[in-house]
Each structure stands twice: as C-alpha cells, then as structure tokens.
Design an enzyme around this catalytic site. Structure first.
Site, PDB file in Angstrom:
ATOM      1  CB  SER A  39      -0.940   0.013   1.209  1.00 33.13           C
ATOM      2  OG  SER A  39      -0.198  -0.149   2.405  1.00 33.13           O
ATOM      3  CG  ASP A 336      -3.177   5.979   6.563  1.00 25.73           C
ATOM      4  OD1 ASP A 336      -2.023   5.686   6.943  1.00 25.73           O
ATOM      5  OD2 ASP A 336      -3.711   5.437   5.571  1.00 25.73           O
ATOM      6  CG  HIS A 339      -0.340   4.075   4.291  1.00 21.80           C
ATOM      7  ND1 HIS A 339      -1.597   3.724   4.730  1.00 21.80           N
ATOM      8  CD2 HIS A 339       0.195   2.963   3.726  1.00 21.80           C
ATOM      9  CE1 HIS A 339      -1.824   2.446   4.441  1.00 21.80           C
ATOM     10  NE2 HIS A 339      -0.746   1.960   3.838  1.00 21.80           N
TER      11      HIS A 339
END
Length: 371
Positions: A39, A336, A339
């Site tokens: 991600s 977040d 990340h």
C-alpha cells in the site's frame, strides 16, 4: 542557387540540433517505471479487487493534483514515493495500475504499477483483507505486460527497452510482519511454530526467487526498499499505548533483522546476476530520521495520524469519510495510521533520487536511470 544551398545547410543544421536534443532527452528520460509492492506504492489496483483494504474513498487523495483532489486508491493525501520518483526521472505519466481498464497499448510504455494494499512477499500475508496481490501474483502480471511490450516494440527493441530504459521498483516486506507474523490472534500459531530467524529466512528465500524471475524477463535496473520502522507508526503506538517518543521494540527488531538479510541478498544478486544493478533504499533509517527529528523538517508531529480515529494518536481506524482530519496536512509525517503523508514522501523521494550511500546504495536513482 546560393539561397537554395543556404536553406539546405540550415535544414541540415536544424536536423542535427533536433537529433542531438532527442538524444539528450532520451538520456534524461525514464522509459518505464515498473512498480511492485504494497500500500505504500499502490496507485489503485485494490480498487478492482473485492478486498477490505481500499483507499478509493475521501479524504484519501485530497492533495492529488492530477484528479483535483479526488481519491485514486493511493493510501495517502497526495503522491506516493513511486509517483514522485517517476516524475523526477522524466516520466511523462504516472505508471498505470495493472488492473485498471486503461492499462493497455502504448500506455504501458510509461510503466505499470502492480502494487497492492495488503500484499507481501509471502502468499499468506494479508489474508485478513480477503483479497490482495502478493509478490508472486504481481510478477505473474508483469509477465503478461512483458509479452505486450514484445508485441508493441518487437522482441529486440522490447528487450532493450526493459533492460536499459526501465527501472523496477519494489517496496515490500512490512505486511509480512504487520499482517502476518505480528498479527494479533491469527499469527500466534505461526509464531509458536516458526522462530523470527526462520520466518525472515523464509521471506528472503521467496524474495530471491521473485527478483530472479524478474531478471529472467530482462529486468536489469532494480531499486529495493527495505522495511521501515514499523514499530513507530501511529497504529502500533496506539494499540500498544505508548508515549509519543516510544516505538514497539519487537516490530522494529524484526524489521532490522530482515533488513540485514536483505542487504546481503542485494549484494549476492549484484554478484551473481550479470548485467543487473540492484540498488538498496534504506527506508528504515530515512523514515526513522523523520520520526525522531520531525521538527527539523518542518513537521509538528510524527506520532499522530492526520486522518484516522481512535486512541491518543488517531491510530486505530483507517482514514475514511467519517475520520477526523487535521487542517495542516503538510505538517504531519503520517497521513493515516500506517502511511506517510505526501510531505514525508517528498523528503524520502528526494534522498532516493539524489542522496548519498547512507540512504541509497551503491548509487542513487538518477545515476541508476543514466546507466
């Protein structure tokens, strides 16, 4: 007659000028950027999967200029490190997600992104999310792209394009710890049956085979990111009820153990795969530097997520429409619970592009492009 001769010479000089400019442009442009991983660099593949790991909801992408602030499936407020590096190396378009409908024809010659939120080196990694693309599947997908490039360019030119004008960027490994070995409840059995040493060796042996497969498909310029300080992310600080300046020792210790073996693997591959250059990106030290000395880089916090909910550091519930969001996004190291923000990604990308061997070795990415 003299006038005609003058114009012929002028046209010839202009042609030479154009050719030299074309040669210079080709030298300074990246042919294609092929991006693999999780991600941290997913540009939207998970949008096309039935998965619990998605970022195609606001306010993700709020600072992504290409879409006017609409979400794309990137797990950050703006560009990923892969996006920024591609831009800086002269790529005119972002690498298109492999699963996107427009990942066909000449678009793939700017590069393709295979990364997937929740993906890891090991196939079991990320099963909590139901669907995700692990490294084995990502490389299977590249083999499809590789055949397409043959069709577009012809076999000889395609081989040259992939080996000389393309960079293969791989950012993977964090999920193998966070969403496999260290996962509460689900991983207790694995931890009883497998020591950290054995788990890390398993990762390295799988990764060796994966990188060798890419080499066999003519990949020659590689940049491999190590695992960052995963014990310091807002999620880990929140669930372990740590103070602002504390990190989870076990998670960071596992990351460092893997990173030491990865360094050996990169050296081994550089020795054993003729014509290939494997560059190691020291993401661990780079991100730890930002976390420890955040104020030096203009940040106000490196422990609290800008977008998230739950606990002292907004580190439990991922970013979504109902999350609380900070007003000063560029002053947060973390977007977040997991990340980095675009502001942090910019600093990391700059070091990978132009930095010294503390953070990128044996050469930086600008030098890798120009090989």
């Amino acid at each position: 007659m003299a006038t005609k001769c003058y114009y012929t010479i002028l046209a010839f000089l202009l042609l030479l000028l154009n050719l030299s400019h074309y040669g210079e442009a080709a030298k300074n442009d990246l042919g294609a950027s092929f991006i693999f991983g999780d991600s941290l660099v997913d540009a939207g593949n998970n949008n096309y999967l039935s998965t619990l790991s998605k970022a195609n909801i606001p306010p993700n992408g709020i600072d992504f200029k290409a879409t006017g602030g609409n979400p794309t499936g990137r797990y950050t407020n703006g560009r990923t490190i892969g996006d920024i590096v591609g831009e800086e190396l002269g790529q005119p378009n972002y690498a298109v997600p492999f699963l996107a409908p427009n990942a066909t024809g000449k678009a793939i010659l700017h590069g393709v992104n295979y990364a997937s939120g929740g993906g890891g080196i090991l196939n079991a990694t990320g099963r909590i999310f139901v669907n995700r693309l692990g490294m084995d599947v990502q490389i299977d997908y590249f083999s499809i792209t590789r055949k397409e490039i043959d069709k577009l360019l012809g076999k000889s030119e395609a081989k040259e394009f992939v080996s000389k004008r393309s960079i293969f960027s791989i950012t993977v490994g964090a999920n193998d710890f966070l969403n496999n070995y260290l996962l509460p409840l689900l991983s207790i059995g694995a931890r009883i049956s497998q020591s950290p040493d054995s788990f890390v060796e398993d990762m390295i042996s799988h990764f060796r085979a994966q990188l060798t497969r890419l080499y066999q498909m003519d990949a020659r310029k590689f940049v491999i990111g190590n695992v960052g300080p995963i014990g310091c992310i807002p999620y880990q600080k929140t669930i372990n009820q740590l103070n602002e300046d504390q990190c989870v020792d076990l998670a960071n210790k596992l990351a460092l153990q893997y990173n030491a073996r990865l360094k050996d693997l990169v050296a081994e591959l550089n020795d054993n795969l003729p014509g290939a250059t494997f560059v190691l990106a020291n993401v661990y030290d780079l991100v730890l530097e930002l976390i420890k000395n955040y104020d030096k880089y203009g940040f106000t916090t490196s422990s609290r997520a800008c977008c998230g909910n739950g606990g002292q550091f907004a580190g439990i519930i991922p970013c979504g429409p109902t999350s609380s969001m900070c007003s000063d996004r560029y002053k947060h190291v973390f977007w977040d619970p997991y990340h980095p923000s675009e502001a942090a990604n910019l600093i990391v990308a700059k070091q990978l592009l132009d930095g010294d061997t503390r953070y990128i070795s044996p050469i930086n990415l600008r030098h890798l492009r120009d090989l």
